[in-house]
Design an enzyme around this catalytic site. Structure first.
Site, PDB file in Angstrom:
ATOM      1  N   ASP A  49      12.319 -43.006  31.822  1.00  0.00           N
ATOM      2  CA  ASP A  49      10.910 -43.249  31.570  1.00  0.00           C
ATOM      3  C   ASP A  49      10.244 -41.932  31.189  1.00  0.00           C
ATOM      4  O   ASP A  49      10.292 -40.964  31.940  1.00  0.00           O
ATOM      5  CB  ASP A  49      10.257 -43.831  32.826  1.00  0.00           C
ATOM      6  N   ARG A 102       9.351 -36.393  39.953  1.00  0.00           N
ATOM      7  CA  ARG A 102       8.464 -36.107  38.831  1.00  0.00           C
ATOM      8  C   ARG A 102       7.937 -34.682  39.013  1.00  0.00           C
ATOM      9  O   ARG A 102       6.878 -34.455  39.596  1.00  0.00           O
ATOM     10  CB  ARG A 102       7.319 -37.113  38.764  1.00  0.00           C
ATOM     11  N   GLN A 117       9.275 -46.390  44.878  1.00  0.00           N
ATOM     12  CA  GLN A 117       8.602 -47.633  44.532  1.00  0.00           C
ATOM     13  C   GLN A 117       9.609 -48.758  44.364  1.00  0.00           C
ATOM     14  O   GLN A 117      10.801 -48.530  44.217  1.00  0.00           O
ATOM     15  CB  GLN A 117       7.774 -47.462  43.256  1.00  0.00           C
ATOM     16  N   ASP A 229      -3.141 -51.804  35.552  1.00  0.00           N
ATOM     17  CA  ASP A 229      -2.925 -51.214  36.870  1.00  0.00           C
ATOM     18  C   ASP A 229      -3.647 -52.027  37.942  1.00  0.00           C
ATOM     19  O   ASP A 229      -4.805 -52.426  37.749  1.00  0.00           O
ATOM     20  CB  ASP A 229      -3.462 -49.783  36.925  1.00  0.00           C
ATOM     21  N   GLU A 242      -4.226 -46.309  43.037  1.00  0.00           N
ATOM     22  CA  GLU A 242      -3.390 -47.193  42.210  1.00  0.00           C
ATOM     23  C   GLU A 242      -2.144 -47.589  42.984  1.00  0.00           C
ATOM     24  O   GLU A 242      -1.378 -46.731  43.419  1.00  0.00           O
ATOM     25  CB  GLU A 242      -2.995 -46.492  40.912  1.00  0.00           C
ATOM     26  N   SER A 245       1.544 -50.246  38.559  1.00  0.00           N
ATOM     27  CA  SER A 245       1.385 -50.261  37.109  1.00  0.00           C
ATOM     28  C   SER A 245       2.392 -51.272  36.576  1.00  0.00           C
ATOM     29  O   SER A 245       3.565 -51.254  36.968  1.00  0.00           O
ATOM     30  CB  SER A 245       1.648 -48.872  36.522  1.00  0.00           C
TER      31      SER A 245
END
Length: 328
Positions: A49, A102, A117, A229, A242, A245
């Site tokens: 991604d 990340r 997640q 979202d 959030e 997504s």
């Protein structure tokens, strides 16, 4: 030290209960089967991604084989391939525990360089590629949030309280900008989330009338006209958070269009992109749901580091110490 009435050990037990309940309910509601997923993929496959397109994945090599690999940033593309590999049928789907790094993330109370997640993906028909189907799926996922809230409130009545509305509110990113043209996208999210408590902001990725998108999105998995979202208002931290997504994925036409807009047409050479362009991958809907953020929201902690073990820069550690926030 107590964290919203929990000792650190009690908090770990509560985290496990929330994750177990949410995962099972999500799988039942969306008809998903749990599968194993990779921690890393080959660099030259285009399967990782790219997020907004600017974040660089952690790279390393298989030293004995001269193969370049990347730690996943999410599994948005891999899942669609996996549905084909594993022989799933229409309206069947998969989910997995996704652990990612990340390294370009700016860390704060809701962001960490470590991402955990549930990544999920489900096969749909071409006829389902519309906002009605997207919204109905959002409502099903929101029901899982409501079910989990009821469950956790019953188990820990002295630590939590019901804070979600009965229904989630829907608004597209352009309408939101029209309502609050003088505010930043983040500020708009805070305003609408505080008012509605639970909101799905959709159509994210394309430029708005202001000339800027509501948020940057990779051009090669979500259809920017059919994504969004799920955002809740957290009274504990006093801002929007959030939780998910998600979106209906690109077909050949939307992939070509979005790659051109993002100046990423070179990606068309990758296997994943070629399969979409040739119509050889199933039409799907999917997304990611943050595990630590869900726990942070339901357990009403002040920092994601109170429900997730990670690494924090000195300025963040100092800030948390000043605010008497205990990090794992």
């Amino acid at each position: 030290m107590l964290i919203n009435g929990f000792t650190p050990r009690e908090l770990q037990i509560a985290i496990k209960l929330i994750k177990d309940y949410f995962e099972k309910d999500l799988a039942d509601v969306l008809n998903l089967t749990r599968v194993s997923a990779p921690l890393f993929v080959k660099t030259d496959t285009g399967l990782n991604d790219n997020l907004s397109g600017k974040e660089k994945a952690v790279e390393f090599s298989m030293r004995k084989y001269n193969e370049k690999l990347e730690i996943v940033q999410s599994l948005a593309k891999w899942k669609r391939m996996a549905l084909k590999w594993y022989g799933f049928e229409t309206y069947e789907g998969l989910y997995t525990d996704m652990n990612a790094i990340r390294p370009d993330e700016y860390v704060d109370k809701t962001h960490s360089i470590y991402v955990d997640q549930w990544d999920w993906e489900k096969i749909i028909r071409y006829e389902d590629r519309n906002s009605d189907y997207l919204f109905e799926t959002v409502r099903l996922i929101y029901k899982v949030f409501k079910d989990t809230e009821t469950y956790i409130n019953e188990i820990f009545p002295n630590n939590t309280k019901i804070i979600l509305p009965e229904e989630i509110f829907f608004i597209d990113s352009q309408t939101l900008e029209d309502l609050y043209p003088n505010y930043s996208p983040k500020d708009r999210e805070n305003i609408i989330a505080k008012e509605k408590k639970a909101v799905f902001i959709h159509k994210i990725g394309d430029k708005l009338k202001s000339g800027k998108p509501h948020d940057l999105r990779s051009p090669d998995y979500d259809d920017w006209n059919l994504n969004g979202d799920i955002i809740f208002y957290s009274p504990t931290i006093g801002e929007a958070i959030e939780l998910s997504s998600m979106g209906i994925r690109v077909d050949s036409d939307s992939l070509k269009r979005q790659l051109a807009i993002a100046d990423c047409t070179y990606r068309e050479k990758y296997e994943y992109h070629q399969l979409i362009l040739k119509g050889e991958l199933p039409f799907t809907i999917g997304g990611g749901i943050g595990q630590s953020r869900i726990c942070m929201f339901f357990l009403q902690t002040k920092h994601i580091g109170q429900v997730q073990a990670s690494v924090w820069p000195e300025n963040e550690l100092k800030k948390c110490k000043e605010e008497n926030i205990f990090l794992l």
